[in-house]
Design a protein around this motif. Structure first.
Motif, short mmCIF file in Angstrom:
data_model
loop_
_atom_site.label_atom_id
_atom_site.label_comp_id
_atom_site.label_asym_id
_atom_site.label_seq_id
_atom_site.Cartn_x
_atom_site.Cartn_y
_atom_site.Cartn_z
N UNK A 227 39.38 36.09 45.87
CA UNK A 227 38.74 37.01 46.81
C UNK A 227 39.50 38.33 46.84
N UNK A 228 40.82 38.27 46.87
CA UNK A 228 41.63 39.48 46.86
C UNK A 228 41.41 40.27 45.58
N UNK B 284 44.85 49.61 45.39
CA UNK B 284 46.12 49.21 46.01
C UNK B 284 45.87 48.64 47.40
N UNK B 285 45.41 47.41 47.42
CA UNK B 285 45.16 46.73 48.69
C UNK B 285 45.43 45.25 48.52
N UNK B 286 45.50 44.56 49.61
CA UNK B 286 45.75 43.13 49.55
C UNK B 286 45.34 42.46 50.84
N UNK C 149 40.01 44.15 45.13
CA UNK C 149 40.71 45.17 44.33
C UNK C 149 39.76 45.79 43.31
N UNK C 150 38.99 44.95 42.61
CA UNK C 150 38.04 45.45 41.62
C UNK C 150 36.95 46.29 42.28
N UNK C 151 36.47 45.88 43.44
CA UNK C 151 35.45 46.66 44.15
C UNK C 151 36.02 48.00 44.60
N UNK C 152 37.27 48.01 45.05
CA UNK C 152 37.91 49.26 45.46
C UNK C 152 38.03 50.21 44.28
N UNK D 29 43.79 29.43 45.75
CA UNK D 29 43.09 30.02 44.61
C UNK D 29 41.88 30.83 45.09
N UNK D 30 41.18 30.34 46.10
CA UNK D 30 40.03 31.06 46.65
C UNK D 30 40.46 32.42 47.19
N UNK D 31 41.54 32.45 47.97
CA UNK D 31 42.02 33.72 48.52
C UNK D 31 42.49 34.67 47.43
#
Length: 80
Positions: free
Chosen positions: A22-23, A38-40, A27-30, A17-19
């Protein structure tokens, strides 16, 4: 003190859940930077000893001159 929690039975539940959170934050910051989001997070499936002919992913080999002791059996990992 040893603060490593990887061996605790509760680790898989909260760490996953933490990861994920964080992901999602990445995405929101990008997107906030006017990118497409579009990142992961990269994922290394430790249950598969070999993937695409690699025991140790090339990204690890390229960025670390030597491995931490005990990470991988050097006989299986081959030369860095």
């Amino acid at each position: 003190k040893d603060y490593c929690v990887h061996g605790q039975e509760t680790f898989p539940g909260w760490h996953r859940a933490y990861l994920r959170d964080f992901e999602q934050a990445l995405i929101e910051a990008d997107k906030a930077l006017n990118n497409d989001g579009n990142l992961g997070m990269p994922y290394w499936d430790w249950t598969r000893l070999e993937l695409n002919g690699q025991i140790l992913p090339n990204i690890i080999r390229q960025n670390f001159e030597e491995l931490p002791t005990g990470l991988v059996d050097p006989a299986q990992a081959g030369r860095l």
